[in-house]
Design an enzyme around this catalytic site. Structure first.
Site, short mmCIF file in Angstrom:
data_model
loop_
_atom_site.label_atom_id
_atom_site.label_comp_id
_atom_site.label_asym_id
_atom_site.label_seq_id
_atom_site.Cartn_x
_atom_site.Cartn_y
_atom_site.Cartn_z
N LYS A 1 0.74 -1.02 -0.05
CA LYS A 1 0.06 -0.10 -0.07
C LYS A 1 0.84 1.33 -0.04
CE LYS A 1 -4.11 0.50 2.44
NZ LYS A 1 -4.93 0.57 3.81
N CYS B 1 -19.67 0.88 8.38
CA CYS B 1 -19.79 1.69 9.80
C CYS B 1 -21.22 1.30 10.31
CB CYS B 1 -19.73 3.18 9.36
SG CYS B 1 -18.08 3.64 8.74
C1 UGA Z 1 -21.41 6.78 8.07
C2 UGA Z 1 -21.60 8.46 8.42
O1 UGA Z 1 -22.81 9.03 7.60
C3 UGA Z 1 -20.55 9.30 8.76
O2 UGA Z 1 -21.00 10.33 9.44
C4 UGA Z 1 -19.63 8.49 9.38
O3 UGA Z 1 -18.36 9.35 9.73
C5 UGA Z 1 -19.20 7.11 8.66
O4 UGA Z 1 -20.26 6.33 8.69
C6 UGA Z 1 -18.29 6.22 9.66
O5 UGA Z 1 -18.58 5.89 10.91
O6 UGA Z 1 -17.10 6.19 9.33
P1 UGA Z 1 -20.88 6.11 5.44
O7 UGA Z 1 -21.21 4.61 5.94
O8 UGA Z 1 -19.55 6.24 4.69
O9 UGA Z 1 -20.86 6.98 6.62
O10 UGA Z 1 -21.92 6.27 4.57
P2 UGA Z 1 -23.64 6.81 4.60
O11 UGA Z 1 -23.60 7.91 3.63
O12 UGA Z 1 -23.99 7.46 6.20
O13 UGA Z 1 -24.58 5.76 4.27
C7 UGA Z 1 -24.63 4.74 5.10
C8 UGA Z 1 -25.65 3.60 4.34
O14 UGA Z 1 -27.06 4.20 4.57
C9 UGA Z 1 -25.63 3.30 2.72
O15 UGA Z 1 -25.82 1.98 2.54
C10 UGA Z 1 -26.69 4.21 2.31
O16 UGA Z 1 -27.20 4.05 0.84
C11 UGA Z 1 -27.70 4.16 3.49
N1 UGA Z 1 -28.80 5.39 3.51
C12 UGA Z 1 -28.20 6.55 3.68
C13 UGA Z 1 -29.96 5.11 3.34
O17 UGA Z 1 -30.35 4.00 2.64
N2 UGA Z 1 -30.80 6.07 3.33
C14 UGA Z 1 -30.56 7.42 3.45
O18 UGA Z 1 -31.35 8.32 3.63
C15 UGA Z 1 -29.19 7.81 3.77
#
Ligand code: UGA
Length: 431
Positions: free
Chosen positions: A35, A260
């Site tokens: 990496k 996450c």
């Molecule tokens: C999430 C948090 O949003 C971040 O703030 C945090 O830093 C991160 O985890 C972490 O702990 O590192 P992430 O997992 O990258 O971020 O993605 P998200 O955008 O939160 O989406 C998570 C899941 O929820 C995805 O599968 C997405 O498709 C789904 N989702 C999101 C929905 O089904 N509906 C929504 O309205 C929003």
């Protein structure tokens, strides 16, 4: 400032690169030699919009460098960030062995005062353990401070989230590291919350669990919408205009995934239990999430009647838009379930096909999203990539043996799809 980031996963690499971009001198440490070699040569281990350009720019300017040596990273910097994985164990608790190992390595390498900042998502009270560990393993017996600084960036929007954070959370035990931490974050012009370490650690788990709860809430509402003929998007819009609620994270879907939310929910439930509280509300959030996928699969089976030997096209493999990450991806889970039912799959994802290949075998990977429907009995949208909205629907309708489209992300308008001649089944929209 001179900063070291240990671990170059999503969080570590974005953190190091963005710190370099605002003018800090950053060393990124990773024990994976391949990496480090890849990053030094301008390559990228992950797809994240805008990241590669920033890495290359900051390596060229001398603000960002990569090494395998923790000793070098600790010697050359005053503030050391830990950004290593904290995976789930089988019982839902968190495996903190990488954190412990890095704490010992930092301790062994320290010869002067250091601020050791935890950026990984960890259970409350981990900071105390890190502090004890460093004390125990630091032969030089130098002073240090442990700080908690949880990260809130989203994959797919990571650079933007890091550069323009809603808030920066910093947990400290003493006042000594406060000035340095202010200086680290000064260029970002964001509100900084200083608090104690336990609260900072809890903020992260409580925030992620709340966001997951919001998604499960709207997914539960989507079931009522389907049963009553209402439209979940209209309901979410109406709810979201209340500033106390907000429209974000109210998109009904086939469930949340990724590295996450599922992990952090399990961890938070587990930690709460250890602390004597049964967080049944969060267990319900998990249950709604898995039911949402079950219901989607059921909808597909009921419509197609017999899935065995049918050919199904799937658009989307990543767990969400703008990423090549397939960890705990609902889209991938759906593909594996359909394979179990005996379906043949033609799949496409704008970025995640290479990573999916390690998990999803015996399917046809299609390069152009518009070719996926060719010869299929049905088409499914499983990830909310914005480009799928530009799918050539006329072509897809003609290419399908029957114009059946299951939309797990509500990308299209129900009436328009029906006007175009599709049998269109989405989430929480009346039928
Ligand atoms: C999430 C948090 O949003 C971040 O703030 C945090 O830093 C991160 O985890 C972490 O702990 O590192 P992430 O997992 O990258 O971020 O993605 P998200 O955008 O939160 O989406 C998570 C899941 O929820 C995805 O599968 C997405 O498709 C789904 N989702 C999101 C929905 O089904 N509906 C929504 O309205 C929003």
């Amino acid at each position: 400032m001179k900063l070291t980031i240990i671990g170059t996963g999503y969080v570590g690499l974005v953190t190091g690169t963005c710190f370099a971009e605002v003018g800090h001198q950053v060393i990124c440490v990773d024990r994976d030699e391949n990496k480090v070699k890849l990053l030094k040569s301008g390559g990228m281990p992950i797809y994240e919009p805008g990241l590669q350009e920033l890495v290359q720019k900051n390596v060229a300017s001398g603000n960002l460098s990569f090494t395998n040596s923790t000793v070098e990273g600790v010697e050359k910097s005053d503030v050391i960030f830990i950004a290593v994985p904290t995976p789930s164990m089988n019982d839902g608790s968190v495996d903190l062995s990488f954190i412990e190992l890095v704490a010992r390595e930092i301790a062994a390498a320290m010869t002067s005062y250091k601020i050791v900042v935890d950026k990984s998502t960890v259970p409350v009270k981990t900071g105390e353990k890190v502090s004890e560990t460093i004390k125990r393993y630091c032969k030089a017996k130098v002073e240090f401070d442990v700080v908690s600084n949880p990260e809130f960036l989203r994959e797919g929007f990571a650079v933007d989230d890091f550069m323009k954070p809603d808030r920066v959370v910093i947990g400290v035990l003493t006042q000594r590291p406060v000035a340095a931490m202010k200086e680290v974050y000064e260029p970002f012009n964001a509100p900084i919350i200083f608090t104690d370490i336990n609260s900072a650690e809890l903020i992260k788990h409580a925030a992620n669990s709340f966001l997951a709860l919001k998604i499960s809430y709207i997914n539960a509402v989507s079931q009522i919408c389907e049963a009553s003929g209402a439209n979940v998007q209209e309901v979410a819009n109406g709810m979201g205009m209340d500033l106390r609620i907000g429209r974000k994270f109210l998109d009904a879907s086939l469930g949340f995934g990724g590295s996450c939310f599922p992990k952090d929910l399990s961890a938070f439930i587990h930690i709460s239990e250890e602390l004597g509280y049964d967080f049944a509300l969060l267990r319900e959030v998990q249950k709604i999430n898995s039911e949402q996928m079950n219901r989607f699969v059921k909808k597909i089976i009921e419509t197609l009647w017999v899935v065995k030997d049918k050919t199904i096209g799937v658009l989307g493999l990543a767990f969400k838009q703008n990423t090549d990450d397939v960890r705990m991806s609902p889209a991938l889970d759906l593909c594996l379930r359909l394979q179990k039912e005996g379906a043949r799959l033609r799949v496409h994802d704008p970025k995640a096909m290479e990573k999916a290949k390690a998990v999803l075998k015996d399917v046809i990977y299609v390069d152009d999203m518009n070719d996926v429907a060719d010869g299929c009995d049905a088409l499914i949208i499983a990830t909310e990539w914005p480009e799928f909205k530009k799918l050539d629907l006329e072509r897809a309708r003609k290419a399908l043996t029957h114009p059946i489209l299951f939309d797990g992300r509500n990308l299209f308008d129900v009436e328009e799809m029906e006007k175009l001649g599709f049998i269109y089944k989405s989430i929480g929209r009346g039928r």
